[in-house]
Design a protein around this motif. Sequence first.
Motif, short mmCIF file in Angstrom:
data_model
loop_
_atom_site.label_atom_id
_atom_site.label_comp_id
_atom_site.label_asym_id
_atom_site.label_seq_id
_atom_site.Cartn_x
_atom_site.Cartn_y
_atom_site.Cartn_z
N GLY A 102 0.82 -1.20 0.00
CA GLY A 102 0.00 0.00 0.00
C GLY A 102 0.85 1.25 0.00
N ILE A 103 0.19 2.38 0.03
CA ILE A 103 0.85 3.68 0.06
C ILE A 103 1.04 4.09 1.52
N PHE A 104 2.27 4.46 1.87
CA PHE A 104 2.62 4.89 3.22
C PHE A 104 1.99 6.26 3.47
N LYS A 105 0.93 6.28 4.27
CA LYS A 105 0.22 7.53 4.55
C LYS A 105 0.82 8.28 5.73
N GLU A 106 1.02 7.57 6.86
CA GLU A 106 1.50 8.26 8.05
C GLU A 106 1.86 7.26 9.14
N ILE A 107 2.45 7.78 10.20
CA ILE A 107 2.58 7.08 11.46
C ILE A 107 1.58 7.76 12.38
N ASN A 108 0.65 7.00 12.95
CA ASN A 108 -0.38 7.64 13.78
C ASN A 108 0.11 7.88 15.20
N SER A 109 -0.74 8.41 16.05
CA SER A 109 -0.34 8.80 17.40
C SER A 109 -0.04 7.59 18.29
N HIS A 110 -0.35 6.39 17.83
CA HIS A 110 -0.02 5.17 18.57
C HIS A 110 1.25 4.52 18.04
N GLY A 111 1.89 5.17 17.06
CA GLY A 111 3.11 4.62 16.48
C GLY A 111 2.87 3.57 15.42
N GLU A 112 1.63 3.45 14.94
CA GLU A 112 1.30 2.46 13.93
C GLU A 112 1.51 3.04 12.54
N LEU A 113 2.00 2.19 11.65
CA LEU A 113 2.17 2.55 10.25
C LEU A 113 0.81 2.45 9.58
N ILE A 114 0.38 3.48 8.88
CA ILE A 114 -0.90 3.47 8.16
C ILE A 114 -0.60 3.35 6.68
N LEU A 115 -1.10 2.27 6.09
CA LEU A 115 -0.98 2.04 4.65
C LEU A 115 -2.35 2.15 4.02
N GLU A 116 -2.41 2.84 2.88
CA GLU A 116 -3.64 2.86 2.09
C GLU A 116 -3.53 1.73 1.09
N THR A 117 -4.36 0.71 1.24
CA THR A 117 -4.29 -0.46 0.38
C THR A 117 -4.98 -0.19 -0.96
N LEU A 118 -4.89 -1.16 -1.86
CA LEU A 118 -5.43 -0.99 -3.21
C LEU A 118 -6.93 -0.69 -3.22
N ASN A 119 -7.67 -1.21 -2.26
CA ASN A 119 -9.11 -0.94 -2.23
C ASN A 119 -9.46 0.29 -1.37
N ASN A 120 -8.48 1.18 -1.23
CA ASN A 120 -8.63 2.46 -0.52
C ASN A 120 -8.99 2.32 0.96
N ASN A 121 -8.65 1.18 1.56
CA ASN A 121 -8.81 1.01 3.00
C ASN A 121 -7.51 1.38 3.69
N ASN A 122 -7.62 1.95 4.88
CA ASN A 122 -6.43 2.23 5.67
C ASN A 122 -6.14 1.03 6.56
N LYS A 123 -4.95 0.49 6.43
CA LYS A 123 -4.52 -0.67 7.20
C LYS A 123 -3.53 -0.19 8.25
N LYS A 124 -3.82 -0.45 9.55
CA LYS A 124 -2.92 -0.10 10.64
C LYS A 124 -1.98 -1.27 10.88
#
Length: 131
Positions: A102-124
């Motif tokens: 997926g596309i690396f969107k951000e690191i959230n406030s819990h330190g989790e990597l957020i990826l935007e997957t192919l079906n536009n879902n955010n995966k923590k």
Amino acid sequence: KISGILIETFSNNKNIESFIVGIGINLISSPKIESNKTLSLAKLNINIEPINAFFLLQKEVNYFFSEFNNLDFLSLSKNLNLNFYKIKKKLNVKVNDKLISGIFKEINSHGELILETLNNNNKKISFGEII
């Protein structure tokens, strides 16, 4: 390089996530590694008994973990996510034996990597290996 840190993460069949942190510090001598320069504290005229180094390190690690639960990762810097290598680029992350892309969107406030997957879902993703 005077020290090294190795972090391994895993989850068991009950979906409990854990990690093991290994820290190595060259106190007296250092290995000769062609690809990396290494150094020991003794070469810097810092002489410390191994047991004293252990207790100092243990004190610092204990302090870090006591403060860890209160840490808001993003409050460290308003622009923290702007400084990550590969931000807004495609990443492949291996979690256990599964590959997540997926596309690396951000690191959230819990330190989790957020990826935007192919079906536009955010995966923590809280642990894994970027490959």
